[in-house]
Design an enzyme around this catalytic site. Structure first.
Site, PDB file in Angstrom:
ATOM      1  CB  CYS A 113      60.020   1.301  -6.906  1.00 25.53           C
ATOM      2  SG  CYS A 113      58.867   1.859  -5.650  1.00 25.53           S
TER       3      CYS A 113
ATOM      4  CG  ASP B  35      62.647   2.050  -9.288  1.00 29.71           C
ATOM      5  OD1 ASP B  35      62.885   0.950  -8.738  1.00 29.71           O
ATOM      6  OD2 ASP B  35      62.553   3.117  -8.651  1.00 29.71           O
TER       7      ASP B  35
ATOM      8  CG  HIS C 207      33.909  -6.959  -0.667  1.00 32.41           C
ATOM      9  ND1 HIS C 207      34.375  -6.164   0.359  1.00 32.41           N
ATOM     10  CD2 HIS C 207      33.610  -8.165  -0.114  1.00 32.41           C
ATOM     11  CE1 HIS C 207      34.372  -6.856   1.482  1.00 32.41           C
ATOM     12  NE2 HIS C 207      33.914  -8.075   1.224  1.00 32.41           N
TER      13      HIS C 207
ATOM     14  CG  HIS D 265      37.772  -7.357   1.430  1.00 29.04           C
ATOM     15  ND1 HIS D 265      37.712  -6.960   2.749  1.00 29.04           N
ATOM     16  CD2 HIS D 265      37.303  -8.630   1.403  1.00 29.04           C
ATOM     17  CE1 HIS D 265      37.225  -7.950   3.489  1.00 29.04           C
ATOM     18  NE2 HIS D 265      36.976  -8.985   2.696  1.00 29.04           N
TER      19      HIS D 265
ATOM     20  CB  THR E 241      59.485   2.285  -0.661  1.00 29.83           C
ATOM     21  OG1 THR E 241      58.956   3.100  -1.728  1.00 29.83           O
ATOM     22  CG2 THR E 241      60.714   2.944  -0.060  1.00 29.83           C
TER      23      THR E 241
HETATM   24  C1  RB5 Z   1      64.730   5.119  -6.089  1.00 22.82           C
HETATM   25  O1  RB5 Z   1      65.883   5.484  -5.407  1.00 22.82           O
HETATM   26  C2  RB5 Z   1      63.565   5.083  -5.109  1.00 22.82           C
HETATM   27  O2  RB5 Z   1      63.188   6.368  -4.781  1.00 22.82           O
HETATM   28  C3  RB5 Z   1      62.403   4.320  -5.728  1.00 22.82           C
HETATM   29  O3  RB5 Z   1      62.818   3.028  -6.052  1.00 22.82           O
HETATM   30  C4  RB5 Z   1      61.181   4.146  -4.862  1.00 22.82           C
HETATM   31  O4  RB5 Z   1      61.507   3.621  -3.620  1.00 22.82           O
HETATM   32  C5  RB5 Z   1      60.275   5.296  -4.782  1.00 22.82           C
HETATM   33  O5  RB5 Z   1      59.218   5.246  -4.146  1.00 22.82           O
END
Ligand code: RB5
Length: 147
Positions: free
Chosen positions: A65, A8, A133, A98, A67
């Site tokens: 993304c 994203d 596994h 695993h 996080t």
């Molecule tokens: C976008 O702002 C953010 O929410 C997305 O990139 C991600 O971190 C969501 O888990």
């Protein structure tokens, strides 16, 4: 390896960096977007990449993304996907050895490009260990049919 990668807006810059490193290392990389830094919804990104991965039999997928969490949660809703959200090299090796993860997810706002690359390299250098596994991974996949 044949790799499919998607992001994203939060992962847009890191994706460009990883594509360049992967291609330099001789891998074939398919980019499923996003292709501009404008905001997009990470579940759409995850869904698109996972279907391409399963339909076109890539070796594995990388989702980025902010996080790494949102794309991981979304990808793991799709039948046939085992997505591992990674932030260290040991977990990257274990995700393959695993769990036989077929998608790895990284947080571009959490990891610097060097650590992200080390994680990708560690995952790629690892192999699924099979044996007991395999039974556990089969049980994971059976959960998709049961629940
Ligand atoms: C976008 O702002 C953010 O929410 C997305 O990139 C991600 O971190 C969501 O888990």
């Amino acid at each position: 390896m044949r790799i499919v990668i998607g992001c994203d807006h939060g992962g847009f810059e890191l994706k460009k960096d990883l594509i360049s490193r992967l291609e330099k290392a001789g891998h074939s990389v398919t980019d499923t977007g996003c292709y501009t830094p404008e905001a997009v919804d990470y579940p759409d990104v995850a869904e698109k990449l996972c279907h391409r991965l399963l339909d076109e039999h890539y070796d594995f997928g990388i989702l980025l993304c902010g996080t790494g969490i949102g794309v991981s949660i979304a990808a793991n809703k799709i039948d046939g996907i085992r997505a591992a959200h990674l932030a260290d090299e040991y977990s990257a090796r274990m995700a393959k050895a695993h769990n036989d993860a077929n998608v790895i997810t990284l947080g571009a706002r959490v990891l610097g490009p060097e650590l992200a690359w080390s994680i990708v390299e560690a995952y790629m250098a690892s192999s699924f260990m099979h044996s007991h596994h395999e039974v556990r991974v089969e049980k994971i996949m059976a959960l998709e049919k049961k629940n």
